[in-house]
Design a protein around this motif. Sequence first.
Motif, PDB file in Angstrom:
ATOM      1  N   LEU A 289      23.238  42.985  41.829  1.00 17.99           N
ATOM      2  CA  LEU A 289      24.484  42.894  41.069  1.00 17.99           C
ATOM      3  C   LEU A 289      25.669  42.713  42.006  1.00 17.99           C
ATOM      4  N   TRP A 290      25.599  43.313  43.178  1.00 15.57           N
ATOM      5  CA  TRP A 290      26.673  43.182  44.166  1.00 15.57           C
ATOM      6  C   TRP A 290      26.090  43.261  45.565  1.00 15.57           C
ATOM      7  N   VAL A 291      26.872  42.849  46.560  1.00 11.58           N
ATOM      8  CA  VAL A 291      26.426  42.867  47.954  1.00 11.58           C
ATOM      9  C   VAL A 291      27.504  43.516  48.812  1.00 11.58           C
ATOM     10  N   LYS A 292      27.066  44.236  49.838  1.00  9.17           N
ATOM     11  CA  LYS A 292      27.998  44.869  50.777  1.00  9.17           C
ATOM     12  C   LYS A 292      28.365  43.858  51.857  1.00  9.17           C
ATOM     13  N   LEU A 293      29.660  43.714  52.098  1.00  8.49           N
ATOM     14  CA  LEU A 293      30.113  42.741  53.084  1.00  8.49           C
ATOM     15  C   LEU A 293      30.011  43.302  54.498  1.00  8.49           C
ATOM     16  N   GLU A 294      29.558  42.459  55.411  1.00 11.63           N
ATOM     17  CA  GLU A 294      29.523  42.825  56.827  1.00 11.63           C
ATOM     18  C   GLU A 294      30.837  42.462  57.506  1.00 11.63           C
ATOM     19  N   ARG A 295      31.491  41.440  56.985  1.00 16.59           N
ATOM     20  CA  ARG A 295      32.790  41.013  57.498  1.00 16.59           C
ATOM     21  C   ARG A 295      33.764  40.977  56.334  1.00 16.59           C
ATOM     22  N   LYS A 296      34.868  41.677  56.467  1.00 16.26           N
ATOM     23  CA  LYS A 296      35.832  41.732  55.376  1.00 16.26           C
ATOM     24  C   LYS A 296      36.478  40.364  55.161  1.00 16.26           C
ATOM     25  N   VAL A 297      36.903  40.128  53.922  1.00 10.26           N
ATOM     26  CA  VAL A 297      37.419  38.809  53.564  1.00 10.26           C
ATOM     27  C   VAL A 297      38.916  38.862  53.292  1.00 10.26           C
ATOM     28  N   SER A 298      39.590  37.771  53.614  1.00  7.36           N
ATOM     29  CA  SER A 298      41.015  37.605  53.355  1.00  7.36           C
ATOM     30  C   SER A 298      41.203  36.788  52.085  1.00  7.36           C
ATOM     31  N   VAL A 299      42.445  36.654  51.648  1.00  2.00           N
ATOM     32  CA  VAL A 299      42.701  35.829  50.472  1.00  2.00           C
ATOM     33  C   VAL A 299      42.273  34.390  50.736  1.00  2.00           C
ATOM     34  N   GLN A 300      42.446  33.918  51.957  1.00  2.00           N
ATOM     35  CA  GLN A 300      42.027  32.557  52.295  1.00  2.00           C
ATOM     36  C   GLN A 300      40.505  32.420  52.227  1.00  2.00           C
ATOM     37  N   ASP A 301      39.784  33.459  52.642  1.00  6.33           N
ATOM     38  CA  ASP A 301      38.323  33.442  52.538  1.00  6.33           C
ATOM     39  C   ASP A 301      37.876  33.374  51.082  1.00  6.33           C
ATOM     40  N   VAL A 302      38.562  34.113  50.221  1.00  2.05           N
ATOM     41  CA  VAL A 302      38.187  34.124  48.807  1.00  2.05           C
ATOM     42  C   VAL A 302      38.441  32.754  48.182  1.00  2.05           C
ATOM     43  N   MET A 303      39.549  32.118  48.551  1.00  5.63           N
ATOM     44  CA  MET A 303      39.790  30.749  48.087  1.00  5.63           C
ATOM     45  C   MET A 303      38.627  29.843  48.500  1.00  5.63           C
ATOM     46  N   ALA A 304      38.183  29.994  49.742  1.00  2.96           N
ATOM     47  CA  ALA A 304      37.093  29.150  50.246  1.00  2.96           C
ATOM     48  C   ALA A 304      35.793  29.401  49.485  1.00  2.96           C
ATOM     49  N   LEU A 305      35.532  30.653  49.097  1.00  7.71           N
ATOM     50  CA  LEU A 305      34.316  30.953  48.344  1.00  7.71           C
ATOM     51  C   LEU A 305      34.300  30.261  46.984  1.00  7.71           C
ATOM     52  N   MET A 306      35.485  29.944  46.460  1.00  5.68           N
ATOM     53  CA  MET A 306      35.570  29.252  45.173  1.00  5.68           C
ATOM     54  C   MET A 306      35.500  27.736  45.326  1.00  5.68           C
ATOM     55  N   ARG A 307      35.284  27.260  46.542  1.00  9.09           N
ATOM     56  CA  ARG A 307      35.189  25.819  46.797  1.00  9.09           C
ATOM     57  C   ARG A 307      33.803  25.527  47.351  1.00  9.09           C
ATOM     58  N   ASP A 308      32.931  24.994  46.509  1.00 10.18           N
ATOM     59  CA  ASP A 308      31.532  24.898  46.925  1.00 10.18           C
ATOM     60  C   ASP A 308      30.782  23.885  46.078  1.00 10.18           C
ATOM     61  N   HIS A 309      29.959  23.075  46.759  1.00  5.49           N
ATOM     62  CA  HIS A 309      29.019  22.157  46.094  1.00  5.49           C
ATOM     63  C   HIS A 309      27.616  22.370  46.656  1.00  5.49           C
ATOM     64  N   PHE A 310      27.300  23.572  47.097  1.00  4.53           N
ATOM     65  CA  PHE A 310      26.011  23.898  47.716  1.00  4.53           C
ATOM     66  C   PHE A 310      25.822  23.183  49.054  1.00  4.53           C
ATOM     67  N   GLU A 311      26.923  22.860  49.721  1.00  4.94           N
ATOM     68  CA  GLU A 311      26.801  22.135  50.981  1.00  4.94           C
ATOM     69  C   GLU A 311      25.890  22.872  51.961  1.00  4.94           C
ATOM     70  N   GLY A 312      25.043  22.101  52.637  1.00  7.13           N
ATOM     71  CA  GLY A 312      24.165  22.660  53.650  1.00  7.13           C
ATOM     72  C   GLY A 312      22.930  23.349  53.120  1.00  7.13           C
ATOM     73  N   THR A 313      22.661  23.231  51.813  1.00  2.35           N
ATOM     74  CA  THR A 313      21.473  23.852  51.230  1.00  2.35           C
ATOM     75  C   THR A 313      20.586  22.780  50.602  1.00  2.35           C
ATOM     76  N   GLU A 314      19.462  23.217  50.107  1.00  4.46           N
ATOM     77  CA  GLU A 314      18.546  22.308  49.419  1.00  4.46           C
ATOM     78  C   GLU A 314      19.187  21.691  48.174  1.00  4.46           C
ATOM     79  N   LEU A 315      20.181  22.369  47.609  1.00  3.30           N
ATOM     80  CA  LEU A 315      20.833  21.882  46.390  1.00  3.30           C
ATOM     81  C   LEU A 315      22.085  21.050  46.688  1.00  3.30           C
ATOM     82  N   ASP A 316      22.346  20.749  47.933  1.00  5.26           N
ATOM     83  CA  ASP A 316      23.552  20.030  48.357  1.00  5.26           C
ATOM     84  C   ASP A 316      23.757  18.764  47.521  1.00  5.26           C
ATOM     85  N   MET A 317      24.866  18.720  46.799  1.00  4.19           N
ATOM     86  CA  MET A 317      25.111  17.619  45.871  1.00  4.19           C
ATOM     87  C   MET A 317      25.605  16.350  46.556  1.00  4.19           C
ATOM     88  N   THR A 318      25.863  16.410  47.854  1.00  3.49           N
ATOM     89  CA  THR A 318      26.309  15.209  48.565  1.00  3.49           C
ATOM     90  C   THR A 318      25.150  14.396  49.108  1.00  3.49           C
TER      91      THR A 318
END
Length: 565
Positions: A289-318
């Motif tokens: 349900l949730w995960v413990k962070l090893e590195r704390k996140v900033s507001v800029q990090d959270v913005m980045a987490l909302m920008r994603d197309h599965f890049e670099g994974t098997e599901l990479d849409m590019t």
Amino acid sequence: MIRSFSKFLPALALSTGLAAPTALACTSLLVTKGASTDGSTFITYSADAHELYGELYYTPARRNAAGAMRDIIEWDTGKALGRIPEAPVTYSVVGNMNEHQLTISESTFTGRKELEGPSGIIDYGSLIYIALERAKTAREAIQVMTSLTAEHGYASTGESFSIADPKEAWILEMIGKGEGQKGSIWVARRLPDGYLSAHANQARIRQFPLKDPENTLYAPDVISFAREKGWFTGTDKDFSFADTYHPLDFEGARFAEARVWSIFRRAVPSLGLGVEYVNGSDPSKRLPLWVKLERKVSVQDVMALMRDHFEGTELDMTKDVGAGPYAVPYRWRPMTWDVDGKKYVHERAISTQQTGFSFVAQMRSWMPSPVGGVLWFGVDDTYTTVYTPMYAGIRRAPKNFAQGVASRGQFSWDSSFWVFNWVSNQAYSRWSDMIVDVRKTQGELEGQFLADQADIEKAALELYKTTPEQARSYLTDYSLQQGEKVHARWRRLGEQLLVKYIDGNVRDETGKVNHPRYPDSWYRHIAQDAGARLAIPAEKTPEPKPAPAPTPPVAEQKPTVAPPQ
């Protein structure tokens, strides 16, 4: 204002007893204050629907007369559902954050078909905005929302709500009781400090503590109702809300949980989360349900987490041929399709073309709420939007974000929604090139907002010490100016993209027009598909002419001597 969500798409058939799949319309993540770099609490929201016009809602605080009534208008359709008594005092709300920094977002999971059509007049959208007007904290919001559905009935299908204030972050999951039945079934869990969670159109709360009211709240009949329906027969401690009221299937894992997986894998890479669960090859590898962070996140990090197309994974849409020559990570709907009797899917990423609006809500307990709450607001696709600071204490919305400027069916250059869509839809045609220009401008704007944030808030706090209303006016002016700045800059970006990339050309910084090739990989696709028709015939080497036959030697002739006379 009618906020029309079209939430249903063609999809693969679901198992018996479950509702038709939703459009998998929204994504939300939550970050506790102990998981952020500065002690902020964060929640996010991408409101994704093909008929949603993105605008920044604003409701002023009010004192209501005794006996005043409130109209309940369904958020999805604009349909009038009924009326309820108004609260004596209501708080101001900008977007999905109120003046006390309380913020609420959602994602629809629909759930069991048997529980559709309950008897009630409070839809999920009304729950959000009524709670924001009436509650100061996340716990109060849960009380308001569950009390409203108990008294007036719930009028929607299953929902996951993110509810946070400067100190706590909660997930509330709720579903109605079925046709003709009033009330709702629900459970709410508080995130442990230092943790991050997310949801994306799949119910996520499974087993939960039954005697921990500090961290878990639930409807008295959440388990007994399931027993009455014959959906659960085990012991109470083994009861799973999600598995009972929204059993997981392939679409739930691939289209919904995949987005949660992509947030978790990037937020905590050491977890080593494989793709087996979300691609359907091993459904037993359920996400926590949730995960413990090893590195704390900033507001800029959270913005980045909302920008994603599965890049670099098997599901990479590019990467697959559907991305075209310019690696476009978007697929037009429907999400499921069949060819020659076999069914296939398109991936559903966090960043998607049909986002109406999105936000990153930042809440801070050490500041007065009008200054401490920032709704970083953007319209259109999360990948190409600009998150612009809208403070909790502002008195109105920027004109280009404001309600009523345009609509989903009416274009206007005064509307940021339409200007951002103009830019993104240009970029979709030549993504790998144009996104470089888009992200550069996006980074300049957001970077400046973040760089200025401390100074802006320092000035606001000084004003707040003596005249709180003056601080609110100062922040209103600042937020309005930034909204207008973003709108103007994005329109100029659209003009620059058109000039630079018109007709398949690329104009460089010197003004020279170039004609770059497609990538070799795309030429290979073309050659494989139509090479026989498009191939240039090889030039034939002319056959050598046969050597001429040798001329026979001429016999030597002796001079003729005239006979003597």
